[in-house]
Design a protein around this motif. Structure first.
Motif, mmCIF file in Angstrom:
data_model
loop_
_atom_site.group_PDB
_atom_site.id
_atom_site.type_symbol
_atom_site.label_atom_id
_atom_site.label_comp_id
_atom_site.label_asym_id
_atom_site.label_seq_id
_atom_site.Cartn_x
_atom_site.Cartn_y
_atom_site.Cartn_z
ATOM 1 N N ALA A 161 0.622 -1.150 -0.012
ATOM 2 C CA ALA A 161 0.046 0.058 0.037
ATOM 3 C C ALA A 161 0.803 1.227 -0.048
ATOM 4 O O ALA A 161 0.400 2.336 -0.178
ATOM 5 C CB ALA A 161 -0.920 0.062 1.266
ATOM 6 N N SER A 162 2.270 1.100 0.308
ATOM 7 C CA SER A 162 3.003 2.244 0.245
ATOM 8 C C SER A 162 4.357 1.973 -0.548
ATOM 9 O O SER A 162 5.136 1.626 0.188
ATOM 10 C CB SER A 162 3.048 2.485 1.842
ATOM 11 N N PRO A 163 4.346 2.142 -1.735
ATOM 12 C CA PRO A 163 5.485 1.997 -2.358
ATOM 13 C C PRO A 163 6.559 2.685 -1.856
ATOM 14 O O PRO A 163 6.493 3.768 -1.542
ATOM 15 C CB PRO A 163 5.278 2.094 -3.997
ATOM 16 N N PHE A 164 7.868 2.194 -2.298
ATOM 17 C CA PHE A 164 9.215 2.846 -1.672
ATOM 18 C C PHE A 164 9.717 3.306 -2.928
ATOM 19 O O PHE A 164 10.401 2.444 -3.748
ATOM 20 C CB PHE A 164 10.220 1.862 -0.983
ATOM 21 N N LEU A 165 10.205 4.663 -2.987
ATOM 22 C CA LEU A 165 10.784 5.268 -4.113
ATOM 23 C C LEU A 165 12.081 5.821 -3.784
ATOM 24 O O LEU A 165 12.255 6.476 -2.928
ATOM 25 C CB LEU A 165 9.975 6.631 -4.380
ATOM 26 N N ILE A 166 13.086 5.335 -4.689
ATOM 27 C CA ILE A 166 14.539 5.990 -4.531
ATOM 28 C C ILE A 166 14.567 6.878 -5.754
ATOM 29 O O ILE A 166 14.596 6.658 -6.839
ATOM 30 C CB ILE A 166 15.359 4.889 -4.725
ATOM 31 N N HIS A 167 14.833 8.157 -5.374
ATOM 32 C CA HIS A 167 15.202 9.143 -6.569
ATOM 33 C C HIS A 167 16.706 9.267 -6.590
ATOM 34 O O HIS A 167 17.434 9.691 -5.598
ATOM 35 C CB HIS A 167 14.640 10.461 -5.999
ATOM 36 N N ALA A 168 17.093 8.946 -7.476
ATOM 37 C CA ALA A 168 18.581 9.074 -7.948
ATOM 38 C C ALA A 168 18.848 10.127 -8.570
ATOM 39 O O ALA A 168 18.077 10.889 -9.032
ATOM 40 C CB ALA A 168 19.102 7.561 -8.801
ATOM 41 N N ALA A 169 20.226 10.217 -8.948
ATOM 42 C CA ALA A 169 20.719 11.397 -9.613
ATOM 43 C C ALA A 169 20.319 11.441 -11.060
ATOM 44 O O ALA A 169 19.669 10.602 -11.848
ATOM 45 C CB ALA A 169 22.248 11.244 -9.805
ATOM 46 N N ASP A 170 19.988 12.480 -11.661
ATOM 47 C CA ASP A 170 19.494 12.870 -12.990
ATOM 48 C C ASP A 170 18.153 12.413 -13.397
ATOM 49 O O ASP A 170 17.921 11.651 -14.428
ATOM 50 C CB ASP A 170 20.529 12.205 -14.002
ATOM 51 N N GLY A 171 17.390 12.494 -12.493
ATOM 52 C CA GLY A 171 15.978 12.160 -12.778
ATOM 53 C C GLY A 171 15.477 10.786 -12.809
ATOM 54 O O GLY A 171 14.426 10.436 -13.331
ATOM 55 N N LEU A 172 16.379 9.856 -12.406
ATOM 56 C CA LEU A 172 15.990 8.456 -12.381
ATOM 57 C C LEU A 172 15.219 8.099 -11.088
ATOM 58 O O LEU A 172 15.563 8.523 -9.909
ATOM 59 C CB LEU A 172 17.155 7.668 -12.537
ATOM 60 N N THR A 173 14.116 7.498 -11.161
ATOM 61 C CA THR A 173 13.415 7.018 -10.079
ATOM 62 C C THR A 173 13.112 5.209 -9.877
ATOM 63 O O THR A 173 12.794 4.856 -10.909
ATOM 64 C CB THR A 173 11.834 7.608 -9.925
ATOM 65 N N ILE A 174 13.227 4.702 -8.928
ATOM 66 C CA ILE A 174 13.416 3.327 -8.552
ATOM 67 C C ILE A 174 12.181 3.072 -7.720
ATOM 68 O O ILE A 174 12.334 3.544 -6.332
ATOM 69 C CB ILE A 174 14.531 2.780 -8.163
ATOM 70 N N THR A 175 11.223 2.340 -8.157
ATOM 71 C CA THR A 175 10.115 1.992 -7.285
ATOM 72 C C THR A 175 10.192 0.611 -6.781
ATOM 73 O O THR A 175 10.346 -0.360 -7.462
ATOM 74 C CB THR A 175 8.728 2.135 -7.975
ATOM 75 N N VAL A 176 10.055 0.468 -5.455
ATOM 76 C CA VAL A 176 10.340 -0.901 -4.818
ATOM 77 C C VAL A 176 9.423 -1.302 -4.029
ATOM 78 O O VAL A 176 8.576 -0.440 -3.440
ATOM 79 C CB VAL A 176 11.597 -0.504 -3.658
ATOM 80 N N LEU A 177 8.899 -2.531 -4.076
ATOM 81 C CA LEU A 177 7.681 -3.318 -3.429
ATOM 82 C C LEU A 177 8.121 -3.821 -2.090
ATOM 83 O O LEU A 177 7.166 -4.339 -1.471
ATOM 84 C CB LEU A 177 6.789 -4.022 -4.474
ATOM 85 N N GLY A 178 9.660 -4.027 -2.130
ATOM 86 C CA GLY A 178 9.882 -4.997 -0.706
ATOM 87 C C GLY A 178 10.791 -5.934 -1.312
ATOM 88 O O GLY A 178 10.555 -6.799 -1.857
ATOM 89 N N THR A 179 11.934 -5.252 -0.929
ATOM 90 C CA THR A 179 13.292 -6.209 -1.699
ATOM 91 C C THR A 179 14.728 -5.836 -1.028
ATOM 92 O O THR A 179 14.865 -4.822 -0.267
ATOM 93 C CB THR A 179 13.336 -5.816 -3.250
ATOM 94 N N ARG A 180 15.676 -6.454 -1.660
ATOM 95 C CA ARG A 180 17.076 -6.373 -1.423
ATOM 96 C C ARG A 180 17.584 -5.552 -2.883
ATOM 97 O O ARG A 180 17.500 -6.656 -3.841
ATOM 98 C CB ARG A 180 17.736 -7.491 -1.015
#
Length: 317
Positions: A161-180
Motif C-alpha cells: 500500500a506504500s511503495p518505496f521510491l528511490i530518487h537517484a541522480a539525473d531524474g531516475l526513479t526506482i520503485t520498490v515493493l519490498g526487496t534487496r
C-alpha cells in the motif's frame, strides 16, 4: 507573527479604500509606510529609485480627498505599481513566515565510512563511504521516498500500500515493493546501475518505464539519453563492496568492533577490558544487522552481550 497579520489586514483595508478613490492622503501615507516596512529598507530605496514621482511617507502632504493628483492618470499608474509591489511583498513575507514555522522534515546523511541507516519504516540501508542519503523523519502519505547521491544497498520492508521510491541522480526513479537491491548513482557519472538481489523493482527515467527487474537482474541507464541495457547477473558478486574490509584473520576484537562502531554509530564496552585484546578470525558479507554481527562475535569468543541504545556491552561468562 501577530504584528505581521495585523499589518496585512490594515494594508488590505487601505488598498480597498484606495481602489475606490476613498483613501484620505493620511491613509495613503500609512499605506506607503506599510509597504516600506514589508519590504525592508533596501527594497524600499530600490523601489523609490525607480518611482521617484511617488510621494514619500514622510513627505506626503495632508490634502483633500478629491484632488487633481488622485485623479490624474499618472498618479493612478504609479499607485498600480505600488499595489503590485505590495502584493509581491505580501506573498514574500507570508511564504517566509510559513517556511520558518515549518519544522525540518529531512534527515541528510553523508557518510565518511560505510554506514548502516535504519529508516522509520524499519527498512535498512548501508550507505557507501562518500555517498549521501536524504529521507524524512517519518514516512507519511501513500509513498515512502528517499534521495540518493552515490551508492547504497537497500533492504526494504514490504508494504504494497506504500511503495518505496528511490530518487537517484539525473531524474531516475526506482520503485520498490519490498526487496534487496544495490543502487549506484553518483552525481556527474554517465551511468546509473541498479542490481536486484531479491524481490521486484521498477526503474523509470525520461517520463517512461525503463525496466522491471527481479532477482539477479541488472539495468544500466545512460543519464543523458536514458538509453539502457539489462542483463542477468549474480547479485552477490555486485554487492561485494559491502563486505570489503570485513574479512578478519587473528584480529583483536577491538579493531573489529571499531569498524562496526562507525558503521552503526554505536559504542562497544568490554567487561573486563581484557576482552578487547582477544584475537578473532571471522568474515561478514556486509548485509548483516548489528545484532547479527554481535551474535556472531559473542559466539566466537564465548561471551554474553547486551545492546542498550547506542551501547553494546560484551561481558565475560
Amino acid at each position: 507573527m501577530n504584528k505581521y497579520i495585523d499589518n496585512d489586514k490594515e494594508l488590505a483595508r487601505l488598498l480597498a479604500l484606495f481602489l475606490q478613490n476613498k483613501a484620505h492622503p493620511e491613509e495613503i501615507k500609512e499605506m506607503l509606510a506599510l509597504i516600506r516596512e514589508a519590504g525592508g529598507e533596501d527594497a524600499w530605496n530600490h523601489f523609490l529609485a525607480g518611482n521617484a514621482h511617488l510621494p514619500h511617507p514622510e513627505e506626503t502632504p495632508l490634502l483633500p480627498v478629491k484632488t487633481k493628483l488622485i485623479h490624474s492618470a499618472f498618479f493612478q499608474i504609479g499607485m498600480i505599481l505600488i499595489l503590485h509591489v505590495c502584493f509581491c511583498f505580501y506573498l514574500y513575507r507570508n511564504v517566509s513566515i510559513s517556511s520558518s514555522d515549518k519544522p525540518a522534515m529531512t534527515v541528510v546523511k553523508k557518510s565518511k565510512t560505510d554506514t548502516y541507516i535504519s529508516l522509520p519504516d524499519s527498512s535498512s540501508i548501508i550507505l557507501e563511504a562518500g555517498s549521501t542519503l536524504a529521507y524524512p523523519e517519518e514516512f507519511s502519505g501513500r509513498l515512502r521516498e528517499v534521495e540518493l547521491k552515490g551508492r547504497a544497498y537497500f533492504t526494504i520492508s514490504p508494504n504494497a500500500a506504500s511503495p518505496f521510491l528511490i530518487h537517484a541522480a539525473d531524474g531516475l526513479t526506482i520503485t520498490v515493493l519490498g526487496t534487496r537491491l544495490d543502487v549506484k548513482a553518483y552525481k556527474g557519472e554517465k551511468e546509473i546501475t541498479v542490481t536486484v538481489q531479491s524481490g521486484k523493482v521498477r526503474v523509470e527515467g525520461g517520463q517512461r518505464v525503463l525496466g522491471v527487474l527481479t532477482a539477479n537482474n541488472q539495468i544500466k541507464v545512460n543519464t543523458n539519453t536514458y538509453a539502457f541495457t539489462t542483463k542477468v547477473i549474480s547479485a552477490n558478486e555486485t554487492i561485494e563492496w559491502l563486505g570489503k574490509d570485513l574479512l578478519f584473520r587473528d584480529k583483536p576484537l577491538q579493531s573489529i568492533t571499531d569498524l562496526f562502531a562507525k558503521r552503526f554509530n554505536v559504542h562497544f564496552v568490554f567487561q573486563p577490558t581484557e576482552l578487547a585484546h582477544i584475537n578473532v578470525t571471522s568474515s561478514f558479507d556486509g548485509t548483516e544487522s548489528l545484532k547479527e554481527i554481535v551474535d556472531t562475535l559473542s559466539e566466537i569468543i564465548s561471551v554474553s552481550y547486551s545492546i542498550n541504545g547506542n551501547e553494546v556491552v560484551f561481558t565475560q561468562l
